[in-house]
Scaffold this motif. Structure first.
Motif, PDB file in Angstrom:
ATOM      1  N   LEU A  15     -10.512  66.307 -15.655  1.00 50.54           N
ATOM      2  CA  LEU A  15     -10.665  64.983 -15.054  1.00 50.54           C
ATOM      3  C   LEU A  15     -12.136  64.605 -14.980  1.00 50.54           C
ATOM      4  CD1 LEU A  15      -8.042  65.014 -12.153  1.00 50.54           C
ATOM      5  CD2 LEU A  15      -7.843  64.018 -14.427  1.00 50.54           C
ATOM      6  N   TYR A  16     -12.991  65.575 -14.778  1.00 51.05           N
ATOM      7  CA  TYR A  16     -14.429  65.305 -14.785  1.00 51.05           C
ATOM      8  C   TYR A  16     -14.894  64.870 -16.167  1.00 51.05           C
ATOM      9  CZ  TYR A  16     -19.427  66.105 -14.045  1.00 51.05           C
ATOM     10  OH  TYR A  16     -20.777  65.958 -13.964  1.00 51.05           O
ATOM     11  N   LEU A  17     -14.311  65.465 -17.225  1.00 47.37           N
ATOM     12  CA  LEU A  17     -14.621  65.069 -18.586  1.00 47.37           C
ATOM     13  C   LEU A  17     -14.190  63.635 -18.845  1.00 47.37           C
ATOM     14  CD1 LEU A  17     -15.639  65.871 -21.409  1.00 47.37           C
ATOM     15  CD2 LEU A  17     -13.330  66.668 -21.910  1.00 47.37           C
ATOM     16  N   ILE A  18     -13.015  63.265 -18.344  1.00 45.72           N
ATOM     17  CA  ILE A  18     -12.530  61.889 -18.481  1.00 45.72           C
ATOM     18  C   ILE A  18     -13.462  60.926 -17.762  1.00 45.72           C
ATOM     19  CG2 ILE A  18     -10.636  60.316 -17.927  1.00 45.72           C
ATOM     20  CD1 ILE A  18      -8.745  62.664 -18.188  1.00 45.72           C
ATOM     21  N   TYR A  19     -13.938  61.308 -16.595  1.00 38.07           N
ATOM     22  CA  TYR A  19     -14.827  60.452 -15.824  1.00 38.07           C
ATOM     23  C   TYR A  19     -16.135  60.198 -16.569  1.00 38.07           C
ATOM     24  CZ  TYR A  19     -17.912  58.964 -12.056  1.00 38.07           C
ATOM     25  OH  TYR A  19     -18.809  58.279 -11.295  1.00 38.07           O
ATOM     26  N   LEU A  20     -16.611  61.202 -17.336  1.00 37.04           N
ATOM     27  CA  LEU A  20     -17.856  61.042 -18.069  1.00 37.04           C
ATOM     28  C   LEU A  20     -17.692  60.156 -19.298  1.00 37.04           C
ATOM     29  CD1 LEU A  20     -19.479  64.590 -18.016  1.00 37.04           C
ATOM     30  CD2 LEU A  20     -20.258  62.557 -16.811  1.00 37.04           C
ATOM     31  N   LEU A  21     -16.593  60.301 -20.017  1.00 34.78           N
ATOM     32  CA  LEU A  21     -16.438  59.643 -21.306  1.00 34.78           C
ATOM     33  C   LEU A  21     -15.766  58.282 -21.216  1.00 34.78           C
ATOM     34  CD1 LEU A  21     -15.497  62.616 -23.649  1.00 34.78           C
ATOM     35  CD2 LEU A  21     -17.723  61.631 -23.172  1.00 34.78           C
ATOM     36  N   SER A  22     -15.193  57.942 -20.080  1.00 29.97           N
ATOM     37  CA  SER A  22     -14.558  56.640 -19.949  1.00 29.97           C
ATOM     38  C   SER A  22     -15.610  55.609 -19.559  1.00 29.97           C
ATOM     39  CB  SER A  22     -13.434  56.689 -18.910  1.00 29.97           C
ATOM     40  OG  SER A  22     -12.406  57.520 -19.338  1.00 29.97           O
ATOM     41  N   SER A  23     -16.452  55.243 -20.490  1.00 30.47           N
ATOM     42  CA  SER A  23     -17.527  54.287 -20.243  1.00 30.47           C
ATOM     43  C   SER A  23     -17.672  53.381 -21.448  1.00 30.47           C
ATOM     44  CB  SER A  23     -18.849  55.015 -19.952  1.00 30.47           C
ATOM     45  OG  SER A  23     -19.182  55.844 -21.038  1.00 30.47           O
ATOM     46  N   ALA A  24     -18.338  52.261 -21.238  1.00 28.50           N
ATOM     47  CA  ALA A  24     -18.507  51.268 -22.291  1.00 28.50           C
ATOM     48  C   ALA A  24     -19.914  51.349 -22.860  1.00 28.50           C
ATOM     49  CB  ALA A  24     -18.237  49.864 -21.759  1.00 28.50           C
ATOM     50  N   MET A  25     -20.053  50.977 -24.137  1.00 26.24           N
ATOM     51  CA  MET A  25     -21.347  50.991 -24.806  1.00 26.24           C
ATOM     52  C   MET A  25     -21.482  49.720 -25.627  1.00 26.24           C
ATOM     53  SD  MET A  25     -22.898  53.798 -27.465  1.00 26.24           S
ATOM     54  CE  MET A  25     -21.489  53.588 -28.550  1.00 26.24           C
ATOM     55  N   ARG A  26     -22.576  49.010 -25.414  1.00 21.69           N
ATOM     56  CA  ARG A  26     -22.834  47.815 -26.185  1.00 21.69           C
ATOM     57  C   ARG A  26     -23.415  48.180 -27.546  1.00 21.69           C
ATOM     58  NH1 ARG A  26     -26.223  43.739 -22.582  1.00 21.69           N
ATOM     59  NH2 ARG A  26     -27.487  45.622 -22.327  1.00 21.69           N
ATOM     60  N   LEU A  27     -23.245  47.293 -28.527  1.00 23.83           N
ATOM     61  CA  LEU A  27     -23.582  47.621 -29.910  1.00 23.83           C
ATOM     62  C   LEU A  27     -24.817  46.896 -30.433  1.00 23.83           C
ATOM     63  CD1 LEU A  27     -20.046  47.706 -31.563  1.00 23.83           C
ATOM     64  CD2 LEU A  27     -21.477  49.620 -30.864  1.00 23.83           C
ATOM     65  N   HIS A  28     -25.622  46.310 -29.543  1.00 28.66           N
ATOM     66  CA  HIS A  28     -26.823  45.638 -30.045  1.00 28.66           C
ATOM     67  C   HIS A  28     -27.842  46.627 -30.597  1.00 28.66           C
ATOM     68  CE1 HIS A  28     -27.512  46.747 -25.889  1.00 28.66           C
ATOM     69  NE2 HIS A  28     -28.813  46.700 -26.115  1.00 28.66           N
ATOM     70  N   TRP A  29     -27.729  47.912 -30.203  1.00 29.17           N
ATOM     71  CA  TRP A  29     -28.626  48.936 -30.745  1.00 29.17           C
ATOM     72  C   TRP A  29     -28.404  49.122 -32.244  1.00 29.17           C
ATOM     73  CZ3 TRP A  29     -25.951  52.756 -33.160  1.00 29.17           C
ATOM     74  CH2 TRP A  29     -24.620  52.944 -32.785  1.00 29.17           C
ATOM     75  N   LEU A  30     -27.216  48.730 -32.735  1.00 27.13           N
ATOM     76  CA  LEU A  30     -26.911  48.879 -34.154  1.00 27.13           C
ATOM     77  C   LEU A  30     -27.857  48.045 -35.008  1.00 27.13           C
ATOM     78  CD1 LEU A  30     -24.968  50.136 -36.205  1.00 27.13           C
ATOM     79  CD2 LEU A  30     -23.440  48.190 -35.856  1.00 27.13           C
ATOM     80  N   VAL A  31     -28.204  46.854 -34.525  1.00 32.32           N
ATOM     81  CA  VAL A  31     -29.142  45.994 -35.247  1.00 32.32           C
ATOM     82  C   VAL A  31     -30.516  46.643 -35.312  1.00 32.32           C
ATOM     83  CG1 VAL A  31     -30.293  43.751 -35.224  1.00 32.32           C
ATOM     84  CG2 VAL A  31     -27.868  43.916 -34.643  1.00 32.32           C
ATOM     85  N   GLY A  32     -30.937  47.233 -34.189  1.00 35.92           N
ATOM     86  CA  GLY A  32     -32.231  47.914 -34.177  1.00 35.92           C
ATOM     87  C   GLY A  32     -32.297  49.075 -35.147  1.00 35.92           C
ATOM     88  N   CYS A  33     -31.205  49.821 -35.258  1.00 37.08           N
ATOM     89  CA  CYS A  33     -31.174  50.955 -36.189  1.00 37.08           C
ATOM     90  C   CYS A  33     -31.268  50.493 -37.636  1.00 37.08           C
ATOM     91  CB  CYS A  33     -29.889  51.757 -35.986  1.00 37.08           C
ATOM     92  SG  CYS A  33     -29.804  52.642 -34.417  1.00 37.08           S
ATOM     93  N   VAL A  34     -30.559  49.397 -37.977  1.00 35.58           N
ATOM     94  CA  VAL A  34     -30.571  48.896 -39.351  1.00 35.58           C
ATOM     95  C   VAL A  34     -31.941  48.352 -39.737  1.00 35.58           C
ATOM     96  CG1 VAL A  34     -29.542  47.181 -40.893  1.00 35.58           C
ATOM     97  CG2 VAL A  34     -28.105  48.422 -39.304  1.00 35.58           C
TER      98      VAL A  34
END
Length: 272
Positions: A15-34
């Protein structure tokens, strides 16, 4: 007093693992990488190539391929371009999924738009794959393979920029001003591609290094047009969230299949 994560980490680690990984991530960093990764890697490779005299000194502007042709510059340049190719493929997939949401609410022919959107996904994959081929096969190793990858990469990239921008106009993705900027980037990439290919045929004429420098400058303009195109998606991808969830199912019975046995009374039973 224990926190939520401390209690679940002590009693239920999953359950602690679920608590860590159940989060959102925005994808604007993808533009910076490209954008940032290829610029940094190419400039670094260029500085190394000039310092170690790995490119001809009589050329005003060297080819990008010449700056990543020999080690140690090739190791840095190839790594950067390979990472960029991966992020371009990821961008094409994210853009494909984002367009599907806009197509669903569009008043035009949805089947035709879906078909076009899927074809553009494959064109984006081809764009990234050929860029990876340029990074993996240096010019001095195989001229035919390197130039084939480079030509296909430039052509598929220009087609992708123009076609995806046209689709953005149809489904009204982002503002009209941003769509116009994307169209100009596609136009610049197309003109630069044609100019680069035409000038490349004059390598054996008098003053060929001067013409070759113009062809190399056209190649740089193609890359700049791609960077500007991807930069217009920063605000658009900033509102896209990707969720990573891990679910844990506690089974009441083992996964091993049951094996029938016979007890001393002669009755069929099942041992688990």
């Amino acid at each position: 007093m224990h926190s939520f994560s401390d209690r679940h980490h002590h009693h239920h680690p999953t359950l602690y693992l679920i608590y860590l990984l159940s989060s959102a991530m925005r994808l604007h960093w993808l533009v910076g990488c490209v954008i940032i990764i290829p610029i940094v890697s190419i400039i670094t490779a260029y500085i190394i190539s000039i310092s170690l005299h790995l490119v001809p000194e009589d050329r005003l502007i060297p080819w990008i391929s010449a700056t990543i042709d020999y080690p140690p510059a090739s190791t840095i340049g190839s790594l950067g371009l390979s990472l960029t190719a991966f992020f371009i493929v990821l961008f094409a997939f994210v853009k494909h999924r984002f367009n599907r949401l806009l197509i669903a609410v569009s008043s035009d022919d949805k089947k035709a738009l879906e078909r076009r959107n899927k074809i553009l996904l494959y064109v984006g994959f081809l764009f990234g794959f050929c860029l990876n081929g340029v990074a993996c096969v240096q010019f001095h190793v195989s001229r035919v393979a390197h130039l084939s990858f480079a030509g296909t990469m430039f052509f598929s990239g220009a087609v992708y920029v123009l076609a995806i921008t046209h689709l953005d106009f149809v489904i009204k993705a982002h503002t009209r001003r941003v769509r116009i900027v994307r169209a100009l980037c596609g136009l610049l990439a197309s003109i630069s591609c044609i100019l680069c290919f035409i000038l490349s045929f004059f390598l054996n004429t008098s003053g060929r290094y001067f013409i070759l420098s113009f062809a190399a400058a056209s190649e740089i303009l193609i890359a700049v047009s791609y960077f500007l195109f991807f930069a217009t998606y920063y605000s658009e991808l900033a509102i896209v969230h990707v969720h990573f969830d891990v679910e844990w199912y506690e089974l009441s019975t083992p996964l091993l299949s049951s094996s029938p046995t016979v007890n001393t009374r002669g009755e069929n039973t099942t041992r688990r």
